[in-house]
Design a protein around this motif. Structure first.
Motif, PDB file in Angstrom:
ATOM      1  N   ASN A  89       0.840   3.614  -3.585  1.00  0.00           N
ATOM      2  CA  ASN A  89       0.005   4.632  -3.162  1.00  0.00           C
ATOM      3  C   ASN A  89       1.043   5.880  -3.608  1.00  0.00           C
ATOM      4  O   ASN A  89       0.696   6.945  -4.086  1.00  0.00           O
ATOM      5  N   VAL A 119      -4.663   2.142  -2.965  1.00  0.00           N
ATOM      6  CA  VAL A 119      -4.448   0.758  -2.264  1.00  0.00           C
ATOM      7  C   VAL A 119      -4.978   0.949  -0.981  1.00  0.00           C
ATOM      8  O   VAL A 119      -4.577   1.836  -0.086  1.00  0.00           O
ATOM      9  N   THR A 120      -5.791   0.139  -0.548  1.00  0.00           N
ATOM     10  CA  THR A 120      -6.292   0.245   0.939  1.00  0.00           C
ATOM     11  C   THR A 120      -5.820  -1.190   1.805  1.00  0.00           C
ATOM     12  O   THR A 120      -5.971  -2.176   0.957  1.00  0.00           O
ATOM     13  N   ALA A 121      -5.190  -1.172   2.910  1.00  0.00           N
ATOM     14  CA  ALA A 121      -4.879  -2.355   3.676  1.00  0.00           C
ATOM     15  C   ALA A 121      -5.766  -2.498   4.714  1.00  0.00           C
ATOM     16  O   ALA A 121      -6.236  -1.557   5.318  1.00  0.00           O
ATOM     17  N   ALA A 145       0.936  -1.233   0.019  1.00  0.00           N
ATOM     18  CA  ALA A 145       0.066  -0.021   0.071  1.00  0.00           C
ATOM     19  C   ALA A 145       0.880   1.372   0.223  1.00  0.00           C
ATOM     20  O   ALA A 145       0.575   2.008  -0.737  1.00  0.00           O
TER      21      ALA A 145
END
Length: 234
Positions: free
Chosen positions: A56, A62-64, A52
């Protein structure tokens, strides 16, 4: 007491906070920089992976998500350092289970794991909204919120501790929040044995209206951990 609140109190020592680098993710999941930049991506459970953070910084979205994120970045950094040291020290007893091509030796592995941890924690401090606490098999996201969902070293890896029902519930939830593809790596457990209920799980995925295939990837550190499940809509 709700399940979520119960898990918020999970003792940090019970969590293993280890992660892989952005380049490892590209290899494990057969990703290109263009795919990363042009899709919204969920990484779950993300641990201390730097995917992420680096994605990014390159313009990705991106989400974690991970149960570990109920704890502070400072505590997770300390825990990550301890976990890396413990895993590295145990490699002397299990060295034959790994192929030393991607990593030349234990020292290069240690440096890579520490770099992933440092990148992850630094990004977590400056971009806390990217790191979402969750307790699988439930995810706090909307239907089809992400184009692609990635899941590494959890399902199948811990097959001796996670039931078939849990695998089904988790995959159903991954599919719910995903618009295009779900990719799961690897397909073997910690002893490099293929998941025994794989055929049942493949039938479950297909009955949910998705197509699924096993795809070899250009990455193998743990022996036989060189393929992923690619689940996609027709």
């Amino acid at each position: 007491m709700s399940r979520e609140i119960e898990f918020k109190g999970l003792d940090l020592p019970e969590i293993v906070f280890i992660g892989r680098t952005y380049d490892e993710y590209k290899a494990m999941f057969d990703l290109s920089d263009d795919v990363v930049k042009n899709n919204t991506i969920l990484d779950v459970p993300a641990g201390s992976c730097s995917f992420a953070a680096i994605a990014n910084s390159l313009g990705g979205k991106v989400t974690a998500a991970d149960i570990a994120y109920y704890h502070s970045a400072v505590k997770l950094y300390e825990k990550g350092l301890m976990d890396i040291s413990q895993i590295v020290s145990s490699l002397s007893m299990t060295r034959e289970q790994y192929i030393w091509n991607y990593f030349k030796d234990v020292d290069s592995l240690k440096r890579s794991r520490r770099q992933a941890l440092c990148d992850c924690v630094a990004h977590m401090k400056s971009n806390p909204d990217v790191y979402v606490p969750c307790v699988l098999p439930e995810l706090p996201f909307e239907d089809e919120q992400f184009d692609i969902t990635l899941s590494a070293h959890f399902l199948f890896t811990y097959a001796d501790r996670l039931s078939l029902a849990f695998h089904k519930e988790t995959i159903k939830e991954l599919l719910r929040v995903t618009k295009k593809q779900v990719r799961i790596f690897p397909l073997v457990d910690l002893k490099s044995k293929r998941y025994s209920e794989m055929e049942t799980l493949l039938e479950f995925i297909q009955s949910s209206g998705w197509k699924v295939e096993e795809q070899l990837v250009d990455y193998e550190f743990q022996r036989k951990a060189n393929s992923m499940l690619r689940i996609y809509k027709s």
